[in-house]
Design a protein around this motif. Structure first.
Motif, PDB file in Angstrom:
ATOM      1  N   TRP A  23       0.831  -1.191   0.000  1.00  0.00           N
ATOM      2  CA  TRP A  23       0.000   0.000   0.000  1.00  0.00           C
ATOM      3  C   TRP A  23       0.866   1.242   0.000  1.00  0.00           C
ATOM      4  O   TRP A  23       2.029   1.202   0.396  1.00  0.00           O
ATOM      5  CB  TRP A  23      -0.954   0.028   1.196  1.00  0.00           C
ATOM      6  CG  TRP A  23      -0.275  -0.014   2.534  1.00  0.00           C
ATOM      7  CD1 TRP A  23       0.005  -1.128   3.270  1.00  0.00           C
ATOM      8  CD2 TRP A  23       0.233   1.091   3.296  1.00  0.00           C
ATOM      9  NE1 TRP A  23       0.650  -0.778   4.432  1.00  0.00           N
ATOM     10  CE2 TRP A  23       0.797   0.573   4.476  1.00  0.00           C
ATOM     11  CE3 TRP A  23       0.265   2.470   3.087  1.00  0.00           C
ATOM     12  CZ2 TRP A  23       1.383   1.390   5.440  1.00  0.00           C
ATOM     13  CZ3 TRP A  23       0.849   3.277   4.054  1.00  0.00           C
ATOM     14  CH2 TRP A  23       1.392   2.725   5.210  1.00  0.00           C
ATOM     15  N   ALA A  25       0.036   5.637   0.758  1.00  0.00           N
ATOM     16  CA  ALA A  25      -0.991   6.598   1.147  1.00  0.00           C
ATOM     17  C   ALA A  25      -0.397   7.991   1.200  1.00  0.00           C
ATOM     18  O   ALA A  25       0.793   8.164   1.466  1.00  0.00           O
ATOM     19  CB  ALA A  25      -1.557   6.229   2.512  1.00  0.00           C
ATOM     20  N   VAL A  48      -6.331  10.974   5.276  1.00  0.00           N
ATOM     21  CA  VAL A  48      -5.835  10.154   4.166  1.00  0.00           C
ATOM     22  C   VAL A  48      -6.549  10.595   2.884  1.00  0.00           C
ATOM     23  O   VAL A  48      -7.727  10.344   2.701  1.00  0.00           O
ATOM     24  CB  VAL A  48      -6.064   8.653   4.433  1.00  0.00           C
ATOM     25  CG1 VAL A  48      -5.538   7.818   3.271  1.00  0.00           C
ATOM     26  CG2 VAL A  48      -5.407   8.231   5.741  1.00  0.00           C
ATOM     27  N   LEU A  51      -5.033   6.657  -1.259  1.00  0.00           N
ATOM     28  CA  LEU A  51      -4.730   5.330  -0.740  1.00  0.00           C
ATOM     29  C   LEU A  51      -4.809   4.342  -1.889  1.00  0.00           C
ATOM     30  O   LEU A  51      -5.776   4.348  -2.657  1.00  0.00           O
ATOM     31  CB  LEU A  51      -5.725   4.938   0.357  1.00  0.00           C
ATOM     32  CG  LEU A  51      -5.544   3.552   0.970  1.00  0.00           C
ATOM     33  CD1 LEU A  51      -4.218   3.455   1.723  1.00  0.00           C
ATOM     34  CD2 LEU A  51      -6.700   3.239   1.901  1.00  0.00           C
ATOM     35  N   VAL A  94      -6.733   2.628   7.281  1.00  0.00           N
ATOM     36  CA  VAL A  94      -7.070   4.052   7.372  1.00  0.00           C
ATOM     37  C   VAL A  94      -7.039   4.504   8.832  1.00  0.00           C
ATOM     38  O   VAL A  94      -6.463   5.543   9.159  1.00  0.00           O
ATOM     39  CB  VAL A  94      -8.449   4.345   6.724  1.00  0.00           C
ATOM     40  CG1 VAL A  94      -8.912   5.756   7.042  1.00  0.00           C
ATOM     41  CG2 VAL A  94      -8.377   4.132   5.219  1.00  0.00           C
TER      42      VAL A  94
END
Length: 110
Positions: A23, A25, A48, A51, A94
């Motif tokens: 991932w 972000a 965030v 993402l 998140v």
């Protein structure tokens, strides 16, 4: 398990791994109206703002279907795609990013 491979740089970009997925972000310094709401995953009231969660695929099996299957979530100021089966994992990440940034702000305030 969430692993972070980079610290926040001056642009707020963080990247790492959650379970078997990679991932990255973009985390804003303040809550923004185009960020991901950590409680509902809807747009609004989050830090965030970008993402992307995906699974690495090997080059020898690279084709259109494996590319689309490897993407779990794609948020760029709004949801472009989110895999319904993985929403709990997305929410976990998140919330982790929100908490991580909040703790950093508190630490810097001392």
């Amino acid at each position: 398990m969430i692993k972070v491979y980079s610290k926040t740089n001056k642009y707020g970009i963080i990247y790492g791994k959650i379970d078997d997925y990679n991932w990255y972000a973009l985390v804003q310094a303040d809550v923004v109206d185009y960020g991901i709401n950590p409680k509902t995953l809807s747009k609004g009231a989050g830090r965030v703002s970008r993402l992307f969660i995906y699974k690495d695929i090997e080059r020898d099996v690279l084709n259109q279907s494996t590319i689309s299957e490897s993407i779990i979530a794609d948020y760029r100021h709004k949801w472009n795609f989110i895999n319904d089966d993985k929403k709990d994992m997305v929410k976990k990440l998140v919330n982790y990013l929100e908490l991580r940034y909040s703790l950093k702000v508190l630490k810097e305030a001392k």
